[in-house]
Design an enzyme around this catalytic site. Structure first.
Site, PDB file in Angstrom:
ATOM      1  N   CYS A   1       0.829  -1.207   0.000  1.00 42.18           N
ATOM      2  CA  CYS A   1       0.000   0.000   0.000  1.00 42.18           C
ATOM      3  C   CYS A   1       0.864   1.257   0.000  1.00 42.18           C
ATOM      4  O   CYS A   1       1.498   1.592   1.010  1.00 42.18           O
ATOM      5  CB  CYS A   1      -0.926  -0.023   1.213  1.00 42.18           C
ATOM      6  SG  CYS A   1      -1.848   1.510   1.462  1.00 42.18           S
TER       7      CYS A   1
ATOM      8  N   CYS B   1      -0.113   3.989   2.520  1.00 43.04           N
ATOM      9  CA  CYS B   1       0.251   3.591   3.885  1.00 43.04           C
ATOM     10  C   CYS B   1       1.671   4.043   4.220  1.00 43.04           C
ATOM     11  O   CYS B   1       1.957   4.461   5.352  1.00 43.04           O
ATOM     12  CB  CYS B   1       0.165   2.070   4.039  1.00 43.04           C
ATOM     13  SG  CYS B   1      -1.491   1.386   3.812  1.00 43.04           S
TER      14      CYS B   1
END
Length: 305
Positions: free
Chosen positions: A67, A70
């Site tokens: 991700c 993230c």
């Protein structure tokens, strides 16, 4: 020098090493920056997180290695957790490795951040929000829970008792120059300061110290009766220069400046230039924003033009 210009007061120090750039400029460098206030949590240890939330809020960062957002959000959370000094903790959960925790919070997309207090989710957001918004969110969370969770106020009180800053290390170049001054070796002190300035042309502390060293040499070797002699023989330039030095050395700074400004106003040619140059050297003994220097500069402009 009668306490005129305190060389010890401008004891020079080397420039401190440039501070590291804000971690937000380099998100990849943020991993683990929160120290004891950032923990990695798996399904086996999740109950411990729930228990900790009875004392302070636990902010759960649900993320995954693949991700991209993230990797932008996590370092910001870690840094804010470190700055909070234990008023809340960050619990990082890899959703790929811990799918049951993700299911528990109904995660549909990541990054997702959930605040847990008293064993229950109390607030959440999704996506990599800008740091100011995250900071505002956390501040609101703490304000809402401060009276309910005793650990928040305790951590904030501890953070308020800041540790004293570590003393900046000595710069051996300045130490050598200062030792030379203490030994009365003006030549060695001048060479030391000149070497610093040659290596660092913008080092204002070294420039100030050099000017004061040269001034100290002049006043120490000067005639202690220069002021009286200059007053008796007003047309002797050398006596006027020496008298101005003695007045500045005796903390009669304005009088010393005014003496040279009067010489400048009443002279011409090389003598005028010599007095002006000497006055400018005296200005260098003080910070540029010194009121006495500013006032004398205005008088000098009037005398010159």
């Amino acid at each position: 020098m009668s306490g005129a210009v305190d060389l010890a007061a401008v004891k020079a120090r080397a420039e401190a090493a440039q501070k590291a750039k804000e971690q937000a400029e380099n998100p990849e460098a943020g991993s683990g920056s929160g120290g004891q206030f950032v923990i990695d949590v798996d399904e086996a240890g999740f109950q411990d997180v729930v228990q900790r939330s009875t004392e302070i809020p636990v902010v759960i960062d649900l993320w995954a290695e693949w991700c991209g957002p993230c990797k932008q959000l996590s370092p910001v959370l870690e840094r804010l957790a470190a700055e909070a000094n234990g008023a809340w903790i960050l619990a990082k959960v890899d959703v790929d490795a811990n799918p049951r925790i993700a299911q528990l919070f109904g995660v549909q997309s990541i990054p997702m951040v959930v605040a847990v207090a008293g064993g229950q989710p109390v607030d959440a957001f999704s996506g990599a929000l800008p740091e100011p918004e995250i900071h505002k969110w956390i501040s609101g969370l703490l304000d809402a829970l401060r009276d309910k969770l005793p650990g928040i106020a305790a951590a904030e009180a501890n953070a308020g008792a800041a540790e004293p800053e570590a003393e900046e290390p000595e710069d051996t170049r300045f130490t050598a120059a200062e030792q030379a001054l203490e030994d009365g070796d003006f030549d060695a002190a001048e060479r030391a300061y000149e070497a610093i300035i040659e290596a660092e042309p913008g080092n204002t502390e070294a420039k100030l110290a050099l000017a004061q060293t040269r001034f100290a040499r002049r006043t120490e070797q000067g005639d202690p009766d220069a002021v009286a002699k200059a007053d008796a023989a007003g047309d002797d330039l050398e006596l006027q220069l020496a008298a101005a030095d003695q007045q500045v050395a005796a903390q009669q700074v304005e009088a010393g400046f005014d003496r040279l400004i009067a010489v400048i106003a009443g002279s011409a040619g090389a003598e005028k230039d010599r007095a002006r140059t000497h006055l400018l050297e005296l200005f260098e003994l003080f910070p540029g924003d010194d009121e006495r220097v500013l006032a004398a500069r205005r008088k000098l402009a009037s005398a010159l033009f």
